[in-house]
Motif scaffolding. Sequence first.
Motif, PDB file in Angstrom:
ATOM      1  N   THR A  76       0.815  -1.583  -0.220  1.00 54.76           N
ATOM      2  CA  THR A  76      -0.335  -0.483   0.190  1.00 54.76           C
ATOM      3  C   THR A  76       0.743   1.278   0.083  1.00 54.76           C
ATOM      4  OG1 THR A  76      -1.875  -1.001   1.214  1.00 54.76           O
ATOM      5  CG2 THR A  76      -1.913   1.292   1.034  1.00 54.76           C
ATOM      6  N   THR A  77       0.477   2.349  -0.767  1.00 57.76           N
ATOM      7  CA  THR A  77       1.257   3.868  -0.951  1.00 57.76           C
ATOM      8  C   THR A  77       0.570   4.864  -0.953  1.00 57.76           C
ATOM      9  OG1 THR A  77       0.681   3.384  -3.444  1.00 57.76           O
ATOM     10  CG2 THR A  77       3.216   2.214  -2.088  1.00 57.76           C
ATOM     11  N   GLY A  78      -1.340   4.533  -0.736  1.00 58.33           N
ATOM     12  CA  GLY A  78      -1.951   5.764  -1.098  1.00 58.33           C
ATOM     13  C   GLY A  78      -1.828   6.199  -0.218  1.00 58.33           C
ATOM     14  N   ASP A  79      -2.060   7.414   0.747  1.00 61.08           N
ATOM     15  CA  ASP A  79      -2.118   7.653   1.992  1.00 61.08           C
ATOM     16  C   ASP A  79      -3.767   7.170   2.616  1.00 61.08           C
ATOM     17  OD1 ASP A  79      -3.852  10.231   3.595  1.00 61.08           O
ATOM     18  OD2 ASP A  79      -1.945  11.565   3.366  1.00 61.08           O
ATOM     19  N   VAL A  80      -3.531   7.410   4.036  1.00 60.20           N
ATOM     20  CA  VAL A  80      -4.014   6.117   4.873  1.00 60.20           C
ATOM     21  C   VAL A  80      -5.327   7.280   4.712  1.00 60.20           C
ATOM     22  CG1 VAL A  80      -3.505   7.485   7.034  1.00 60.20           C
ATOM     23  CG2 VAL A  80      -4.386   5.759   6.683  1.00 60.20           C
ATOM     24  N   LEU A 109      -3.057  12.654  -4.050  1.00 58.87           N
ATOM     25  CA  LEU A 109      -2.892  11.466  -4.727  1.00 58.87           C
ATOM     26  C   LEU A 109      -1.802  12.398  -5.205  1.00 58.87           C
ATOM     27  CD1 LEU A 109      -6.599  10.247  -5.777  1.00 58.87           C
ATOM     28  CD2 LEU A 109      -4.714   9.433  -4.171  1.00 58.87           C
ATOM     29  N   ASP A 110      -1.065  10.604  -5.602  1.00 59.03           N
ATOM     30  CA  ASP A 110       0.318  10.984  -6.313  1.00 59.03           C
ATOM     31  C   ASP A 110      -0.267   9.660  -7.677  1.00 59.03           C
ATOM     32  OD1 ASP A 110       1.725  12.003  -4.480  1.00 59.03           O
ATOM     33  OD2 ASP A 110       2.273   9.229  -3.378  1.00 59.03           O
ATOM     34  N   CYS A 111       0.333   9.854  -9.123  1.00 56.71           N
ATOM     35  CA  CYS A 111       0.152   9.609 -10.373  1.00 56.71           C
ATOM     36  C   CYS A 111      -0.445   7.715 -10.126  1.00 56.71           C
ATOM     37  CB  CYS A 111       1.609   9.141 -10.962  1.00 56.71           C
ATOM     38  SG  CYS A 111       1.896  10.723 -11.729  1.00 56.71           S
ATOM     39  N   PHE A 112      -0.046   7.245  -9.261  1.00 54.51           N
ATOM     40  CA  PHE A 112      -0.569   5.929  -8.927  1.00 54.51           C
ATOM     41  C   PHE A 112      -0.599   5.698  -7.105  1.00 54.51           C
ATOM     42  CE2 PHE A 112       0.889   5.808 -13.550  1.00 54.51           C
ATOM     43  CZ  PHE A 112       0.202   5.900 -13.704  1.00 54.51           C
ATOM     44  N   ASN A 113      -1.819   4.698  -7.334  1.00 53.80           N
ATOM     45  CA  ASN A 113      -1.827   5.194  -5.818  1.00 53.80           C
ATOM     46  C   ASN A 113      -2.196   3.158  -5.467  1.00 53.80           C
ATOM     47  OD1 ASN A 113      -1.585   8.510  -4.656  1.00 53.80           O
ATOM     48  ND2 ASN A 113      -3.094   7.972  -5.866  1.00 53.80           N
ATOM     49  N   CYS A 200      -0.180  13.458 -15.280  1.00 60.89           N
ATOM     50  CA  CYS A 200       0.153  11.835 -14.583  1.00 60.89           C
ATOM     51  C   CYS A 200       0.884  10.810 -16.019  1.00 60.89           C
ATOM     52  CB  CYS A 200      -0.391  10.323 -13.284  1.00 60.89           C
ATOM     53  SG  CYS A 200       0.090  11.825 -12.141  1.00 60.89           S
ATOM     54  N   TYR A 201       1.310  10.429 -16.668  1.00 60.51           N
ATOM     55  CA  TYR A 201       1.683   9.830 -17.521  1.00 60.51           C
ATOM     56  C   TYR A 201       2.739   9.127 -17.450  1.00 60.51           C
ATOM     57  CZ  TYR A 201      -0.326  14.363 -19.964  1.00 60.51           C
ATOM     58  OH  TYR A 201      -0.399  15.874 -19.834  1.00 60.51           O
ATOM     59  N   SER A 202       2.735   7.989 -18.291  1.00 59.28           N
ATOM     60  CA  SER A 202       4.099   6.752 -18.364  1.00 59.28           C
ATOM     61  C   SER A 202       4.412   7.019 -20.270  1.00 59.28           C
ATOM     62  CB  SER A 202       3.298   5.221 -18.859  1.00 59.28           C
ATOM     63  OG  SER A 202       2.761   5.258 -16.915  1.00 59.28           O
ATOM     64  N   LEU A 203       5.820   7.311 -20.210  1.00 61.98           N
ATOM     65  CA  LEU A 203       6.529   6.890 -21.175  1.00 61.98           C
ATOM     66  C   LEU A 203       6.315   4.922 -21.683  1.00 61.98           C
ATOM     67  CD1 LEU A 203       7.834   7.976 -24.039  1.00 61.98           C
ATOM     68  CD2 LEU A 203      10.070   8.681 -22.341  1.00 61.98           C
ATOM     69  N   VAL A 204       6.083   4.890 -23.176  1.00 64.94           N
ATOM     70  CA  VAL A 204       6.615   3.463 -23.050  1.00 64.94           C
ATOM     71  C   VAL A 204       7.065   3.419 -23.997  1.00 64.94           C
ATOM     72  CG1 VAL A 204       6.122   1.885 -23.615  1.00 64.94           C
ATOM     73  CG2 VAL A 204       4.217   2.688 -21.807  1.00 64.94           C
ATOM     74  N   VAL A 205       8.053   2.763 -24.432  1.00 66.47           N
ATOM     75  CA  VAL A 205       9.988   3.031 -25.469  1.00 66.47           C
ATOM     76  C   VAL A 205       9.766   1.424 -26.151  1.00 66.47           C
ATOM     77  CG1 VAL A 205      11.831   3.428 -26.119  1.00 66.47           C
ATOM     78  CG2 VAL A 205      10.976   5.030 -24.973  1.00 66.47           C
ATOM     79  N   TYR A 206       9.469   0.641 -26.945  1.00 71.62           N
ATOM     80  CA  TYR A 206       9.412  -0.038 -27.357  1.00 71.62           C
ATOM     81  C   TYR A 206      10.466  -0.840 -28.653  1.00 71.62           C
ATOM     82  CZ  TYR A 206       4.526   0.532 -26.189  1.00 71.62           C
ATOM     83  OH  TYR A 206       2.934   0.227 -25.433  1.00 71.62           O
TER      84      TYR A 206
END
Length: 247
Positions: A76-80, A109-113, A200-206
């Motif tokens: 768990t990473t989200g704020d309680v 909240l962060d990018c992914f909680n 929030c984003y994700s960079l995906v390099v293939y």
Amino acid sequence: MKKIAHIFLILFSSTLLLNCEEDQFESSLDYVSFSDVTYNSSVDPSSTASKDITVYSTSISSTDRVFDIVVDLDETTGDVNSYEVPTSVTIPANSNKGVFTINLADVNLDCFNYVGLKLMPYEGVNPGNTSILTYYQKPSDTCELEVSGTLDFTFDSYASEISYEILDVEGNVVTSGPSEAFADGTASSSIPVTLCDGRCYSLVVYDVYGDGLATPGEFSLTLNGKEYASGGGDFGDSTSTSFQVFE
């Protein structure tokens, strides 16, 4: 006669052991688990949301069964204060399905909680593995402030194998490329990129060949002078970096 009796005793013991092993195997199939290994949910800015989670058991009982729910703090990473998980879930009598609700709030909240969820054993019914709920602040419909920069590549000898995508937090493609494959022998490329501040984003390099970018190959994403993602080397088919843009 003693020899026959001895053989009979061996056969009886083997049969008894086999039956015990079968009983043990059958009892190990009596378990309860979440319907999915992972779940996703979003929360509107300055708002709340809820997510229903379903659990299933492999057996049916004539009485209600109450399984305790524990938050796995290691996962768990989200704020309680951003999540509220009930302490138990009930599977009603004559059913193998139960549902509970997790309440979520837009608090730090962060990018992914993440919230890790575990079920506890109940009367010989064993729990399955931990399940993970991922949640995030839903992007607004408008981009109040744009942040610009470049996605820079230094290629190995096989630039045509490389492509990229930038995804928003909901998995939508914001930008991707190239429109035509980079030409083999291309040394480098610098692609203009504009994203929204605070999102929030994700960079995906293939790499279509599956061996990444050989030395001196590398890539980096820089916005307004700040580097948000970089990589290179043998990353296989793809490599992904999640980040939040800040002006």
